[in-house]
Design an enzyme around this catalytic site. Sequence first.
Site, PDB file in Angstrom:
ATOM      1  N   LYS A 173       4.778   7.379 -10.751  1.00 14.15           N
ATOM      2  CA  LYS A 173       4.888   5.948 -10.424  1.00 14.15           C
ATOM      3  C   LYS A 173       3.463   5.423 -10.387  1.00 14.15           C
ATOM      4  CE  LYS A 173       4.590   2.939  -7.842  1.00 14.15           C
ATOM      5  NZ  LYS A 173       3.622   1.836  -8.121  1.00 14.15           N
ATOM      6  N   GLU A 176       1.221  -0.739 -10.478  1.00 18.79           N
ATOM      7  CA  GLU A 176       1.806  -1.827 -11.273  1.00 18.79           C
ATOM      8  C   GLU A 176       0.731  -2.779 -11.808  1.00 18.79           C
ATOM      9  OE1 GLU A 176       1.892  -1.193  -8.084  1.00 18.79           O
ATOM     10  OE2 GLU A 176       2.802  -2.789  -6.884  1.00 18.79           O
ATOM     11  N   ARG A 177      -0.546  -2.585 -11.356  1.00 20.36           N
ATOM     12  CA  ARG A 177      -1.611  -3.459 -11.857  1.00 20.36           C
ATOM     13  C   ARG A 177      -2.063  -3.067 -13.267  1.00 20.36           C
ATOM     14  NH1 ARG A 177      -0.856  -5.998  -7.924  1.00 20.36           N
ATOM     15  NH2 ARG A 177      -1.411  -5.489  -5.777  1.00 20.36           N
ATOM     16  N   CYS A 281     -13.107   5.148  -4.757  1.00 22.12           N
ATOM     17  CA  CYS A 281     -12.981   5.733  -3.418  1.00 22.12           C
ATOM     18  C   CYS A 281     -14.215   6.550  -3.068  1.00 22.12           C
ATOM     19  CB  CYS A 281     -11.741   6.598  -3.322  1.00 22.12           C
ATOM     20  SG  CYS A 281     -11.874   8.086  -4.286  1.00 22.12           S
ATOM     21  N   GLU A 384     -12.858  -0.887   4.685  1.00 16.78           N
ATOM     22  CA  GLU A 384     -13.173  -0.541   3.286  1.00 16.78           C
ATOM     23  C   GLU A 384     -13.155  -1.845   2.487  1.00 16.78           C
ATOM     24  OE1 GLU A 384     -10.125   1.427   0.891  1.00 16.78           O
ATOM     25  OE2 GLU A 384     -11.684   2.646  -0.041  1.00 16.78           O
TER      26      GLU A 384
HETATM   27  P1  NAD Z   1      -2.508   0.828  -2.805  1.00 18.44           P
HETATM   28  O1  NAD Z   1      -2.325   1.646  -1.577  1.00 18.44           O
HETATM   29  O2  NAD Z   1      -2.326  -0.641  -2.722  1.00 18.44           O
HETATM   30  O3  NAD Z   1      -1.478   1.323  -3.945  1.00 18.44           O
HETATM   31  C1  NAD Z   1      -1.365   2.675  -4.301  1.00 18.44           C
HETATM   32  C2  NAD Z   1       0.050   2.943  -4.791  1.00 18.44           C
HETATM   33  O4  NAD Z   1       0.972   2.674  -3.715  1.00 18.44           O
HETATM   34  C3  NAD Z   1       0.484   2.063  -5.958  1.00 18.44           C
HETATM   35  O5  NAD Z   1       1.213   2.844  -6.871  1.00 18.44           O
HETATM   36  C4  NAD Z   1       1.350   1.000  -5.293  1.00 18.44           C
HETATM   37  O6  NAD Z   1       2.364   0.533  -6.148  1.00 18.44           O
HETATM   38  C5  NAD Z   1       1.954   1.728  -4.112  1.00 18.44           C
HETATM   39  N1  NAD Z   1       2.207   0.819  -2.977  1.00 18.44           N
HETATM   40  C6  NAD Z   1       1.505  -0.298  -2.652  1.00 18.44           C
HETATM   41  N2  NAD Z   1       2.029  -0.878  -1.554  1.00 18.44           N
HETATM   42  C7  NAD Z   1       3.081  -0.120  -1.187  1.00 18.44           C
HETATM   43  C8  NAD Z   1       4.021  -0.211  -0.107  1.00 18.44           C
HETATM   44  N3  NAD Z   1       3.971  -1.191   0.783  1.00 18.44           N
HETATM   45  N4  NAD Z   1       4.963   0.743  -0.021  1.00 18.44           N
HETATM   46  C9  NAD Z   1       5.020   1.745  -0.918  1.00 18.44           C
HETATM   47  N5  NAD Z   1       4.160   1.876  -1.950  1.00 18.44           N
HETATM   48  C10 NAD Z   1       3.191   0.958  -2.083  1.00 18.44           C
HETATM   49  O7  NAD Z   1      -3.951   1.208  -3.389  1.00 18.44           O
HETATM   50  P2  NAD Z   1      -4.717   0.559  -4.620  1.00 18.44           P
HETATM   51  O8  NAD Z   1      -5.187  -0.800  -4.235  1.00 18.44           O
HETATM   52  O9  NAD Z   1      -3.940   0.722  -5.861  1.00 18.44           O
HETATM   53  O10 NAD Z   1      -5.963   1.569  -4.737  1.00 18.44           O
HETATM   54  C11 NAD Z   1      -7.141   1.414  -3.988  1.00 18.44           C
HETATM   55  C12 NAD Z   1      -7.157   2.319  -2.784  1.00 18.44           C
HETATM   56  O11 NAD Z   1      -6.993   3.666  -3.195  1.00 18.44           O
HETATM   57  C13 NAD Z   1      -8.464   2.289  -2.027  1.00 18.44           C
HETATM   58  O12 NAD Z   1      -8.189   2.306  -0.646  1.00 18.44           O
HETATM   59  C14 NAD Z   1      -9.163   3.566  -2.458  1.00 18.44           C
HETATM   60  O13 NAD Z   1     -10.111   4.070  -1.543  1.00 18.44           O
HETATM   61  C15 NAD Z   1      -8.002   4.477  -2.586  1.00 18.44           C
HETATM   62  N6  NAD Z   1      -8.313   5.635  -3.432  1.00 18.44           N
HETATM   63  C16 NAD Z   1      -8.440   6.845  -2.824  1.00 18.44           C
HETATM   64  C17 NAD Z   1      -8.770   7.964  -3.574  1.00 18.44           C
HETATM   65  C18 NAD Z   1      -8.898   9.321  -2.921  1.00 18.44           C
HETATM   66  O14 NAD Z   1      -8.847  10.326  -3.623  1.00 18.44           O
HETATM   67  N7  NAD Z   1      -9.064   9.386  -1.612  1.00 18.44           N
HETATM   68  C19 NAD Z   1      -8.944   7.835  -4.960  1.00 18.44           C
HETATM   69  C20 NAD Z   1      -8.781   6.584  -5.539  1.00 18.44           C
HETATM   70  C21 NAD Z   1      -8.455   5.477  -4.764  1.00 18.44           C
END
Ligand code: NAD
Length: 499
Positions: A173, A176-177, A281, A384
């Site tokens: 999954k 979606e962006r 991240c 963050e």
């Molecule tokens: P996000 O949490 O908004 O989304 C991540 C995933 O979760 C997506 O597939 C999204 O569709 C899903 N999602 C979003 N809201 C949801 C909800 N309410 N319920 C269930 N699923 C949901 O993160 P993002 O904006 O796509 O990515 C950026 C974030 O990811 C930053 O906080 C970054 O630090 C983190 N990140 C962490 C690592 C790591 O390895 N620690 C690596 C890359 C990115």
Amino acid sequence: MEQLSHFIDGAQVAGTSGRFADIFNPATGEVQAQVPLASKEEVDAAVARAAAAQPAWAATNPQRRARVMMEFVRLLNRDMDKLAEALSREHGKTLPDAKGDVQRGLEVVEFCIGAPHLLKGEYTDSAGPGIDMYSMRQALGVVAGITPFNFPAMIPMWKFAPAIACGNAFILKPSERDPSVPMMLAALMKEAGLPDGILQVVNGDKEAVDAILDNPTIMAVGFVGSTPIAEYIYSRGCANGKRVQCFGGAKNHMIVMPDADMDQAADALVGAGYGAAGERCMAISVAVPVGDDAADRLIEKLVPRIEALKVGPYTAGNDVDYGPLVTREAKERVLGLVGSGVEQGAELVVDGRDFRLQGYEEGFFVGPHLFDRVTREMDIYKTEIFGPVLSTVRAQSYEDALAHAMDHEYGNGTAIFTRDGDTARDFANRINIGMVGINVPIPVPLAYHTFGGWKKSGFGDLNQHGPDAFKFYTRTKTVTARWPSGIKEGGEFSIPVME
Ligand code: NAD
């Protein structure tokens, strides 16, 4: 308007939920495509098909499975330019950076070519009279990955390559962006020889995620994204009896000791703080010079470098340092946090708020910002930001700098710049953070090590890629076998012990 689909059973399949999300070109602000958002029924159907395909894949010998990975690597290299272009168009990052995104995923696929060795298991000959004991690593069945927008090639590959090499079927999954590259990766896996149904890409939002978390066939879930969602997925997935690993947000500190080479430290900070517009991240978002003299020297070196940064669309090729943020909301959120920093008393040394790019006025570009004299209580320190904003916290001593990084709720990555081996060694030993750089600003471990943060940056007990991935995506079965000439002794009623 282009309409994307799902990738099910080796083919593109139109969504049936009637719900869609817009995909933007972040450089122009225009909607360039729509992605279908799967319903629970669509997710459940994809999982059922994956479950039907998985046993034959698990029974395929590991070397043949590895050959699919080998061919996949060749195809990734063949299509590198095409993948990078599609990635930049939806994400906004520069083309060289997009190629890096594909490359760091590809390296994990290369590691997975060694799956036969990693899955060999353990064997004890003659554990007792006529008794041999062996442990097998067996695939879990159907597993799933939920991935973020900021590495749409690398992180899906970190998840599905080891899972599939282990003999699992995988439900991806993606964000979606920017779902186009994950879809392209699935098509390349099919071209590489992966049987249909073993890699299913289900596009969607919370509804699809919840369907994954509640589907009883799915045995394990790997997540990467923001910490609040990581905590939600970890608790709901675990409550449903699944194996779950979630990697969350970050606030990475770089400590700059007074003896550091300030030119080197400033170059490192500019790349690590502003590369990919800070949407990494492992970005450094807090610089911690030790002592006012070091802080003054660092700021003096940083300002001209930051002011010289070239911000622009990926179509400018190598002539741009970073691109736009991913959405308008992300831009507004970052500018809101910058405003809070000013209100709460931080000194805005480089102010990017008025940044405009001619011809791209509707794009999600944010100019670079540098704050000095940031303190623990400020929102820009606690949160963050995930944008091109570097905060400087002036530490009074090495212990004070260490305490800042130790006390922060996130623990993904950190770095120290110094010429003193004793300080660097002490830092590496004491810091409560998962990935540490010594004169290296973004210490992302290579594919054959593991990647994972501590504290609120990681939930679960195994890291991503490297040997940990092969543990996460398999379970151990231990067989005790006796092949005597005949079982003559009759029943045994007390627990056997080795004498
Ligand atoms: P996000 O949490 O908004 O989304 C991540 C995933 O979760 C997506 O597939 C999204 O569709 C899903 N999602 C979003 N809201 C949801 C909800 N309410 N319920 C269930 N699923 C949901 O993160 P993002 O904006 O796509 O990515 C950026 C974030 O990811 C930053 O906080 C970054 O630090 C983190 N990140 C962490 C690592 C790591 O390895 N620690 C690596 C890359 C990115």
